[in-house]
Design a protein around this motif. Structure first.
Motif, PDB file in Angstrom:
ATOM      1  N   GLY A   1      16.743  24.240 -45.615  1.00 10.15           N
ATOM      2  CA  GLY A   1      17.578  23.294 -45.271  1.00 10.15           C
ATOM      3  C   GLY A   1      16.742  21.893 -46.548  1.00 10.15           C
ATOM      4  O   GLY A   1      16.336  22.391 -47.127  1.00 10.15           O
ATOM      5  N   PRO A   2      17.818  21.123 -45.971  1.00 12.37           N
ATOM      6  CA  PRO A   2      17.418  19.571 -46.927  1.00 12.37           C
ATOM      7  C   PRO A   2      16.087  19.046 -47.227  1.00 12.37           C
ATOM      8  O   PRO A   2      15.235  18.482 -45.910  1.00 12.37           O
ATOM      9  N   LYS A   3      15.828  19.319 -48.708  1.00 14.91           N
ATOM     10  CA  LYS A   3      14.720  18.807 -48.967  1.00 14.91           C
ATOM     11  C   LYS A   3      13.567  17.197 -48.563  1.00 14.91           C
ATOM     12  O   LYS A   3      12.761  17.206 -47.983  1.00 14.91           O
ATOM     13  N   ALA A   4      14.660  16.534 -48.716  1.00 14.61           N
ATOM     14  CA  ALA A   4      13.944  15.561 -48.268  1.00 14.61           C
ATOM     15  C   ALA A   4      14.347  14.771 -46.724  1.00 14.61           C
ATOM     16  O   ALA A   4      13.568  14.135 -46.501  1.00 14.61           O
ATOM     17  N   GLU A   5      14.751  16.030 -45.640  1.00 14.97           N
ATOM     18  CA  GLU A   5      14.542  16.430 -44.224  1.00 14.97           C
ATOM     19  C   GLU A   5      13.862  16.798 -43.681  1.00 14.97           C
ATOM     20  O   GLU A   5      13.866  16.871 -42.423  1.00 14.97           O
ATOM     21  N   ALA A   6      12.939  17.467 -44.879  1.00 16.98           N
ATOM     22  CA  ALA A   6      12.268  18.473 -44.198  1.00 16.98           C
ATOM     23  C   ALA A   6      11.082  18.461 -42.899  1.00 16.98           C
ATOM     24  O   ALA A   6      11.048  19.803 -42.006  1.00 16.98           O
ATOM     25  N   ASP A   7      10.544  17.252 -42.879  1.00 13.91           N
ATOM     26  CA  ASP A   7       9.784  17.144 -41.997  1.00 13.91           C
ATOM     27  C   ASP A   7      10.620  16.999 -40.319  1.00 13.91           C
ATOM     28  O   ASP A   7      10.217  16.507 -39.425  1.00 13.91           O
ATOM     29  N   ARG A   8      11.669  16.813 -40.616  1.00 14.37           N
ATOM     30  CA  ARG A   8      12.403  16.547 -39.468  1.00 14.37           C
ATOM     31  C   ARG A   8      13.369  18.316 -39.462  1.00 14.37           C
ATOM     32  O   ARG A   8      14.246  18.093 -38.269  1.00 14.37           O
ATOM     33  N   ILE A   9      12.838  19.213 -39.839  1.00 11.52           N
ATOM     34  CA  ILE A   9      14.070  20.678 -39.374  1.00 11.52           C
ATOM     35  C   ILE A   9      12.740  20.968 -38.771  1.00 11.52           C
ATOM     36  O   ILE A   9      11.877  21.973 -39.187  1.00 11.52           O
ATOM     37  N   PRO A  10      12.849  21.682 -38.207  1.00  8.62           N
ATOM     38  CA  PRO A  10      12.953  21.995 -37.094  1.00  8.62           C
ATOM     39  C   PRO A  10      12.602  23.863 -37.831  1.00  8.62           C
ATOM     40  O   PRO A  10      13.427  24.515 -37.971  1.00  8.62           O
ATOM     41  N   GLY A  11      10.982  24.435 -37.970  1.00  8.89           N
ATOM     42  CA  GLY A  11      10.700  25.552 -38.388  1.00  8.89           C
ATOM     43  C   GLY A  11      11.635  25.742 -39.603  1.00  8.89           C
ATOM     44  O   GLY A  11      11.485  27.097 -40.164  1.00  8.89           O
ATOM     45  N   ILE A  12      11.509  24.720 -40.928  1.00  5.99           N
ATOM     46  CA  ILE A  12      11.723  24.886 -42.083  1.00  5.99           C
ATOM     47  C   ILE A  12      10.939  26.017 -42.734  1.00  5.99           C
ATOM     48  O   ILE A  12       9.899  25.748 -42.983  1.00  5.99           O
ATOM     49  N   ASP A  13      11.715  26.843 -43.579  1.00  2.86           N
ATOM     50  CA  ASP A  13      11.071  27.769 -44.601  1.00  2.86           C
ATOM     51  C   ASP A  13      11.330  27.255 -46.447  1.00  2.86           C
ATOM     52  O   ASP A  13      10.642  27.352 -46.816  1.00  2.86           O
TER      53      ASP A  13
END
Ligand code: ZN
Ligand code: FE
Length: 256
Positions: free
Chosen positions: A79-91
């Motif tokens: 997912g988008p780096k700039a929204e990483a804190d808002r993407i559930p479970g991002i790897d």
């Protein structure tokens, strides 16, 4: 290398999820999974196993099933780096210039803020497929929840530079409503009236109007057409800078 198989899954009111399958490797991604069950049903039907989630932005109707699908399949969430804190479970966090692999198929990542502040799009150039989330819709563009009109116009120009035969896999079926607005600002655009005839017929049959192509959108989508003299006249902005014309078109659509 065989072509990617792309399966459109309509869910809820008007969302489209997309399964992308590479038969050679078995790699299978879902773009913007709002819900779990329709994705699992489609995978089971085809005997595919989900390996990746590709998120375009953080909205719940694009990420709602991230964690459930990760639990079920042990997949990788991109997912988008700039929204990483808002993407559930991002790897894996990706940004403009990065590429994402699905088997041997590569997608270039574009940073296209406007609808949200960190929105991205995935372009599988070898498959002429663009997953643009809520950036471009057929005859429309995403609402500016977090970005400015200038940012969105820059983002749209980036995507407009892709090849004309690019298939746009938009995340919503908004075409009929978008078209009513488009006709209000460019009623004499023959390509647009033809497209609306087609859209009306497709919707009457319960069929999707998406994917569309970049060529078709350049010819009909008012948000990609601030250069149109008819649109400029309709919004009272003849000869104005294109970013300003775009801003006015977006403003009028918001109040349509
Ligand atoms: Zn959204
Ligand atoms: Fe959405």
């Amino acid at each position: 290398m065989s072509a990617l198989e792309i399966i459109q899954i309509p869910v809820m009111q008007d969302n489209y999820l997309y399964l992308i399958h590479d038969s050679a490797s078995g790699d299978t991604a879902i773009v913007d999974p709002a819900l779990e069950d329709p994705v699992v049903a489609e995978l089971d039907k085809r005997g595919w196993r989900l390996t990746h989630i590709l998120n375009t932005h953080h909205h719940w109707d694009h990420t709602g099933a991230n964690l459930a699908l990760k639990d079920r399949y042990g997949l990788t969430i991109i997912g988008p780096k700039a929204e990483a804190d808002r993407i559930p479970g991002i790897d894996i966090q990706v940004d403009e210039g990065d590429s994402v692999m699905l088997g041997d198929h590569s997608a270039d990542v574009y940073f296209v803020p406007g609808h949200t502040s960190g929105h991205i799009a995935y372009h599988f150039s070898g498959d002429t497929a663009l997953f643009c989330g809520d950036t471009i819709f057929s005859l429309g563009c995403g609402r500016l929840f977090e970005g400015t009109p200038a940012q969105m116009w820059t983002s749209l120009q980036k995507l407009m530079a892709l090849p004309d035969d690019t298939q746009l896999y938009c995340a919503h079926e908004y075409t009929a409503a978008n078209g009513a607005f488009a006709l209000s600002v460019e009623p004499n655009n023959r390509a647009l009236t033809d497209r609306m005839d087609e859209v009306t017929a497709l919707r009457a049959d319960g069929k999707p109007t998406v994917p569309t192509t970049l060529a078709q959108e350049k010819a009909t989508n008012p948000f990609l057409r601030p250069t149109s003299p008819e649109i400029q006249a309709s919004v009272g902005m003849q000869g104005a800078p294109l970013a300003d014309v775009f801003k006015e078109i977006r403003h009028r659509k918001d109040n349509f």
